[in-house]
Design a protein around this motif. Structure first.
Motif, PDB file in Angstrom:
ATOM      1  N   ILE B  70      11.138 -15.743  25.129  1.00 44.92           N
ATOM      2  CA  ILE B  70      12.001 -14.575  24.918  1.00 44.92           C
ATOM      3  C   ILE B  70      12.295 -14.388  23.437  1.00 44.92           C
ATOM      4  CG2 ILE B  70      14.404 -13.810  25.207  1.00 44.92           C
ATOM      5  CD1 ILE B  70      14.117 -14.385  28.165  1.00 44.92           C
ATOM      6  N   ARG B  71      12.566 -15.480  22.743  1.00 43.92           N
ATOM      7  CA  ARG B  71      12.792 -15.375  21.286  1.00 43.92           C
ATOM      8  C   ARG B  71      11.524 -14.861  20.594  1.00 43.92           C
ATOM      9  NH1 ARG B  71      17.708 -17.972  20.590  1.00 43.92           N
ATOM     10  NH2 ARG B  71      17.978 -19.888  21.785  1.00 43.92           N
ATOM     11  N   GLU B  72      10.375 -15.399  20.990  1.00 42.67           N
ATOM     12  CA  GLU B  72       9.126 -15.003  20.329  1.00 42.67           C
ATOM     13  C   GLU B  72       8.758 -13.550  20.620  1.00 42.67           C
ATOM     14  OE1 GLU B  72       6.086 -17.784  21.383  1.00 42.67           O
ATOM     15  OE2 GLU B  72       6.974 -19.419  20.195  1.00 42.67           O
ATOM     16  N   LYS B  73       9.084 -13.090  21.822  1.00 41.27           N
ATOM     17  CA  LYS B  73       8.715 -11.730  22.212  1.00 41.27           C
ATOM     18  C   LYS B  73       9.855 -10.736  21.985  1.00 41.27           C
ATOM     19  CE  LYS B  73       4.964 -12.142  25.478  1.00 41.27           C
ATOM     20  NZ  LYS B  73       4.811 -13.600  25.656  1.00 41.27           N
ATOM     21  N   ALA B  74      10.873 -11.146  21.207  1.00 47.07           N
ATOM     22  CA  ALA B  74      12.067 -10.307  21.072  1.00 47.07           C
ATOM     23  C   ALA B  74      11.718  -8.872  20.678  1.00 47.07           C
ATOM     24  CB  ALA B  74      13.028 -10.924  20.060  1.00 47.07           C
ATOM     25  N   GLU B  75      10.819  -8.741  19.716  1.00 42.03           N
ATOM     26  CA  GLU B  75      10.487  -7.388  19.243  1.00 42.03           C
ATOM     27  C   GLU B  75       9.821  -6.566  20.334  1.00 42.03           C
ATOM     28  OE1 GLU B  75       8.542  -6.902  15.480  1.00 42.03           O
ATOM     29  OE2 GLU B  75       9.801  -8.466  14.562  1.00 42.03           O
ATOM     30  N   LYS B  76       8.889  -7.201  21.053  1.00 44.19           N
ATOM     31  CA  LYS B  76       8.213  -6.503  22.150  1.00 44.19           C
ATOM     32  C   LYS B  76       9.215  -6.070  23.218  1.00 44.19           C
ATOM     33  CE  LYS B  76       3.490  -8.390  22.307  1.00 44.19           C
ATOM     34  NZ  LYS B  76       2.550  -9.129  23.163  1.00 44.19           N
ATOM     35  N   ILE B  77      10.168  -6.968  23.510  1.00 49.56           N
ATOM     36  CA  ILE B  77      11.165  -6.653  24.536  1.00 49.56           C
ATOM     37  C   ILE B  77      12.015  -5.466  24.081  1.00 49.56           C
ATOM     38  CG2 ILE B  77      13.245  -7.520  25.704  1.00 49.56           C
ATOM     39  CD1 ILE B  77      11.934 -10.343  25.638  1.00 49.56           C
ATOM     40  N   LEU B  78      12.401  -5.479  22.800  1.00 48.58           N
ATOM     41  CA  LEU B  78      13.212  -4.363  22.294  1.00 48.58           C
ATOM     42  C   LEU B  78      12.417  -3.057  22.312  1.00 48.58           C
ATOM     43  CD1 LEU B  78      15.119  -6.173  19.399  1.00 48.58           C
ATOM     44  CD2 LEU B  78      16.047  -5.420  21.608  1.00 48.58           C
ATOM     45  N   ALA B  79      11.125  -3.152  22.036  1.00 44.33           N
ATOM     46  CA  ALA B  79      10.292  -1.942  22.066  1.00 44.33           C
ATOM     47  C   ALA B  79      10.170  -1.409  23.494  1.00 44.33           C
ATOM     48  CB  ALA B  79       8.909  -2.253  21.492  1.00 44.33           C
ATOM     49  N   ALA B  80       9.949  -2.314  24.444  1.00 42.81           N
ATOM     50  CA  ALA B  80       9.863  -1.902  25.849  1.00 42.81           C
ATOM     51  C   ALA B  80      11.189  -1.291  26.293  1.00 42.81           C
ATOM     52  CB  ALA B  80       9.516  -3.105  26.728  1.00 42.81           C
ATOM     53  N   ASN B  81      12.280  -1.897  25.819  1.00 36.55           N
ATOM     54  CA  ASN B  81      13.601  -1.395  26.177  1.00 36.55           C
ATOM     55  C   ASN B  81      13.820   0.001  25.591  1.00 36.55           C
ATOM     56  OD1 ASN B  81      16.874  -1.549  25.271  1.00 36.55           O
ATOM     57  ND2 ASN B  81      16.375  -2.042  27.394  1.00 36.55           N
ATOM     58  N   LEU B 189       8.733  -7.266  30.941  1.00 35.20           N
ATOM     59  CA  LEU B 189       8.439  -8.173  29.825  1.00 35.20           C
ATOM     60  C   LEU B 189       9.274  -9.448  29.910  1.00 35.20           C
ATOM     61  CD1 LEU B 189       7.905  -6.311  26.443  1.00 35.20           C
ATOM     62  CD2 LEU B 189       6.534  -8.138  27.457  1.00 35.20           C
ATOM     63  N   ILE B 190      10.549  -9.279  30.273  1.00 37.05           N
ATOM     64  CA  ILE B 190      11.421 -10.454  30.441  1.00 37.05           C
ATOM     65  C   ILE B 190      10.854 -11.357  31.536  1.00 37.05           C
ATOM     66  CG2 ILE B 190      13.706 -11.165  31.269  1.00 37.05           C
ATOM     67  CD1 ILE B 190      14.776  -8.571  29.881  1.00 37.05           C
ATOM     68  N   HIS B 191      10.387 -10.731  32.603  1.00 38.12           N
ATOM     69  CA  HIS B 191       9.820 -11.489  33.715  1.00 38.12           C
ATOM     70  C   HIS B 191       8.591 -12.276  33.271  1.00 38.12           C
ATOM     71  CE1 HIS B 191       7.391 -11.666  37.598  1.00 38.12           C
ATOM     72  NE2 HIS B 191       8.403 -12.478  37.785  1.00 38.12           N
ATOM     73  N   GLU B 192       7.809 -11.681  32.404  1.00 34.99           N
ATOM     74  CA  GLU B 192       6.636 -12.405  31.904  1.00 34.99           C
ATOM     75  C   GLU B 192       7.040 -13.666  31.162  1.00 34.99           C
ATOM     76  OE1 GLU B 192       3.851  -9.999  29.746  1.00 34.99           O
ATOM     77  OE2 GLU B 192       3.936  -8.438  31.299  1.00 34.99           O
ATOM     78  N   CYS B 193       8.156 -13.591  30.450  1.00 39.58           N
ATOM     79  CA  CYS B 193       8.637 -14.794  29.742  1.00 39.58           C
ATOM     80  C   CYS B 193       9.030 -15.873  30.750  1.00 39.58           C
ATOM     81  CB  CYS B 193       9.830 -14.449  28.861  1.00 39.58           C
ATOM     82  SG  CYS B 193       9.430 -13.250  27.575  1.00 39.58           S
ATOM     83  N   LEU B 194       9.669 -15.451  31.859  1.00 42.00           N
ATOM     84  CA  LEU B 194      10.048 -16.419  32.890  1.00 42.00           C
ATOM     85  C   LEU B 194       8.797 -17.031  33.521  1.00 42.00           C
ATOM     86  CD1 LEU B 194      12.951 -14.395  34.590  1.00 42.00           C
ATOM     87  CD2 LEU B 194      13.202 -16.361  33.046  1.00 42.00           C
ATOM     88  N   LEU B 195       7.772 -16.196  33.728  1.00 42.29           N
ATOM     89  CA  LEU B 195       6.521 -16.703  34.303  1.00 42.29           C
ATOM     90  C   LEU B 195       5.854 -17.699  33.358  1.00 42.29           C
ATOM     91  CD1 LEU B 195       4.849 -13.524  35.873  1.00 42.29           C
ATOM     92  CD2 LEU B 195       6.176 -15.315  37.020  1.00 42.29           C
ATOM     93  N   ALA B 196       5.940 -17.424  32.063  1.00 42.46           N
ATOM     94  CA  ALA B 196       5.349 -18.359  31.094  1.00 42.46           C
ATOM     95  C   ALA B 196       6.010 -19.723  31.216  1.00 42.46           C
ATOM     96  CB  ALA B 196       5.496 -17.808  29.674  1.00 42.46           C
ATOM     97  N   GLY B 197       7.326 -19.716  31.456  1.00 46.10           N
ATOM     98  CA  GLY B 197       8.054 -20.973  31.652  1.00 46.10           C
ATOM     99  C   GLY B 197       7.571 -21.706  32.894  1.00 46.10           C
ATOM    100  N   LEU B 198       7.427 -20.964  34.007  1.00 44.52           N
ATOM    101  CA  LEU B 198       6.961 -21.582  35.258  1.00 44.52           C
ATOM    102  C   LEU B 198       5.571 -22.183  35.076  1.00 44.52           C
ATOM    103  CD1 LEU B 198       8.149 -18.810  37.765  1.00 44.52           C
ATOM    104  CD2 LEU B 198       9.125 -21.111  37.525  1.00 44.52           C
ATOM    105  N   ARG B 199       4.722 -21.410  34.369  1.00 37.69           N
ATOM    106  CA  ARG B 199       3.344 -21.836  34.145  1.00 37.69           C
ATOM    107  C   ARG B 199       3.322 -23.133  33.335  1.00 37.69           C
ATOM    108  NH1 ARG B 199       1.763 -17.119  31.601  1.00 37.69           N
ATOM    109  NH2 ARG B 199       1.658 -15.981  33.565  1.00 37.69           N
TER     110      ARG B 199
END
Lengths: 449, 449
Positions: B70-81, B189-199
């Motif tokens: 989530i920290r790494e993708k912060a910009e992408k998340i803000l753009a999607a938002n 996008l947030i969900h993808e971060c959670l999936l990365a954690g599960l993976r």
């Protein structure tokens, strides 16, 4: 227009009984049944509010007076029961049904003792379940409170009225009891004893309501939740009753559909223990939900364990339905079909299968189990711990009889039923599981930043 | 025929996003939506079985890796938002809605910190909740287990996906998240971060499922329980969402319809404390469910307390709707109608009434309260104890702000919601309330007499 009056203190009991009979005669219209049931629910809700704040002493007085009344009225109760049994027999009900319906003097004394035992238990309401002090000085307590109004739908056993009524009362809940029409005379008299207890303790009589409607539509009304006046339903009876309640209830249900109980005899089992535990689990009483229905034997221990276990069961008069390995050790064993692995016999019959170790047992139980009670027999604590952890059942047992699946045996002072669901209650439902909680926060002027 | 694939490890994320979009295009037929949702439920059930046995380390790794993502993708998340917000604005959604939908860098950092905080909490699964030794030597333990599959239906706030997903994962439950269609890009996008954690933790990706169907029929499917594959639903959003879920759900619901929060200022209240606590309870944030909505002032203390309290509120910009006594102390106060006593304003408005002591306050709250949070301000501990005991609300407070009604403030490390029902969970629903339990019995050959 039919009005359902809540029985009140000082009323002549014979008159009350006549009123009940009168209501039964009139209650043939569905609209009336709906109105009666709604009115019972509303009265129970009011009673529940009072009961939630009732002191422990008052509740215990009610239980002890009810016990005394039951002892004093024992002969009347037995006479009413004889009338129920005669009518049930005339209606051609089965022997098993008649057995569950029939009371003797020992049963009646047991009811009175049950009330006294529940009176002697600590009050479950107001217990501090957790307490934490926050860095800002707030003290937060989680405190047990009653659930509200509990509906109990039961079939032939009149004693359920006493157990359920007493457990609900002790836990500060109002109870709406709906017994089978076949036990109506017995249960009505038992209910009068409970009312006498409430009256003596100056508690609202609607705290324990007996549904005065024989029509099965009354059950349907309870399943809808009586206009928000029923918080949980406990069905006590056969599979078809439980299945109907689980399928149709619009309120939470504490129940188990079946107890398909497994015993797994591991390669590291002590054969003596296995023989004793298996015999008790299967044959002590075959009709209870904690009775074993399937024996799984570890292939790695089958050479030494399978034959003695199967012979013991057969010699004790238990029918054995087994896989090919089981049939090979004794000619009396019958072949098991796929249906046997899913069968709760509640009789002197057992299914037997050899499985590939603990993994095989876990897989079999995951496929066919009913999440009720399952047992491993082994001297290997690692295997035992894994079984207890991985089997997803309300009760998991290492080296003891599955017939301990019972609230009384757990020290709960009785149970209102055994639940296999995961919400709120699981396993034997005793006083603790009949409570909810709330949070009490003690501050000294704190505000939130 | 549409097949809903569970995303799997190693799959390219961009491709995954395209698949989701593709599904959205195709999912216009109700029959397809039913099939997709059932398939999600079945996959979640399988994941729940694995998750129930997952070690604490694996769950914590998943949470920490998700935080890092989530920290790494912060910009992408803000753009999607920003894309979500622009679309929502184009659709004419309200400012309040847009405010809840909009994320900034601080919000995103808060999500990551939330995940880290939940990772740091003790594992709620496997806790021994009770342990008793029976006279026959049996040792019985009540041990916490997960609930199963938890459905979360939320509206505009994208952060709910993180809180709910993380709390469910930590408590060993699979989560099925259904966000509002307006937040779809942010939440995906947030969900993808959670999936990365599960993976990264080698946990099943179906442990946290985001419903890839925008159609509202998906919610209807969840309310039916997805073929027995959903154990509880948590609605997070406005009154109409919660009301629909409570009315239609065929599975248990953890929720509160409203927070009609009362503050009762007793005759023995310290005026300074009352002013501070009332101001914080009403005005710290007016849109939260723990915000005070009605002030009740003891008639016996009104002469000294009413005017300062009312003037403080008015001076702070709060509209006051009061009874005649309240209107008499300040001309700016408006008259209250009966509707005001039942109104959860979630705004800088308060209803004010003078009541006849503690009994009057208890009666008012019993009539108009929502069983959420209520507070007494007094230096009289007897009055306080009676209030805490008799008010039938999930949270009852003495001398502290009602805005402490929050799982984080309770030390729960977050909450999935606040429940006003009495079954299973009540008050802030944290990790503990997301667990069930089972009984482990340790024997040494015991049989039941």
């Amino acid at each position: 227009m039919l009005i359902c009056e809540t029985p009140h203190a000082g009323r002549d009991e014979e008159q009350m009984k006549k009123d009940l009979d009168l209501k039964l005669v009139r209650n043939d219209e569905p609209a009336n049944i709906r109105a009666v049931m709604l009115s019972l629910g509303q009265a129970a809700r009011k009673a529940a509010h009072l009961l939630a704040l009732a002191p422990a002493d008052a509740k215990n007085t009610a239980l002890l007076v009810a016990a005394r009344e039951i002892r004093e009225k024992a002969e009347k109760i037995l006479a009413a029961n004889a009338r129920d049994v005669a009518e049930a027999r005339a209606h051609g009900l089965t022997d098993a049904f008649l057995e569950r319906l029939t009371l003797d003097a020992k049963h009646v004394d047991g009811m009175a003792r049950g009330l006294e035992e529940i009176a002697a238990l600590p009050d479950p309401v107001g217990r501090v379940l957790a307490r934490f002090e926050r860095p800002n000085g707030l003290i937060i307590e989680r405190v047990a409170t009653p659930l509200g109004v509990i509906g109990v739908i039961f079939e032939s056993r009149p004693s359920v009225a006493v157990d359920a009524g007493a457990l609900c009362l002790k836990s500060g809940n109002a109870a709406i009891l709906r017994g089978g029409s076949e036990s109506f005379h017995s249960v009505s008299l038992i209910h009068e004893c409970l009312l006498a207890g409430l009256r003596a303790a100056d508690l609202p009589l609607a705290a324990i309501t007996l549904v005065p409607v024989k029509d099965r539509a009354a059950v349907g009304e309870m399943l809808t939740g009586l206009g928000g006046n029923l918080d949980v339903i406990v069905p006590r009876g056969g599979r078809s009753l439980v299945a109907r309640v689980e399928a149709e209830a619009r309120v939470p249900v504490f129940a188990h559909l079946e107890g398909l109980v497994h015993i797994y005899v591991d390669r590291a089992a002590d054969l003596g223990k296995a023989l004793t535990i298996l015999r008790n689990s299967k044959l002590r009483r075959t009709s209870v939900c904690g009775a074993a229905e399937t024996l799984l034997v570890d292939r790695a221990g089958a050479a030494t364990h399978l034959a003695p276990l199967v012979k013991m069961l057969l010699d004790a008069g238990c029918e054995v339905r087994g896989d090919t390995a089981t049939q090979a050790v004794d000619a009396r064993a019958k072949p098991a079909t796929d249906e046997d692995w899913s069968s709760e016999y509640l009789d002197a019959i057992i299914s037997v299968r050899v499985v590939d170790g603990l993994d095989g047992a876990l897989a079999h139980i995951a496929t066919y189990g009913s999440h009720h009670t399952d047992c491993i027999i082994t001297e290997d604590n690692v295997a035992a711990d894994r079984f207890l952890r991985e089997v997803d059942s309300a009760i998991v047992i290492h080296n003891a009889s599955t017939q301990f699946a019972d609230g009384g045996e757990f020290g709960f002072g009785g149970e209102i039923g055994i639940a296999t669901g995961r919400m709120h209650a699981r396993g034997p439902v005793g006083l603790e599981q009949l409570t909810s909680f709330k949070y009490r926060i003690h501050g000294s002027g704190q505000t939130r930043p």
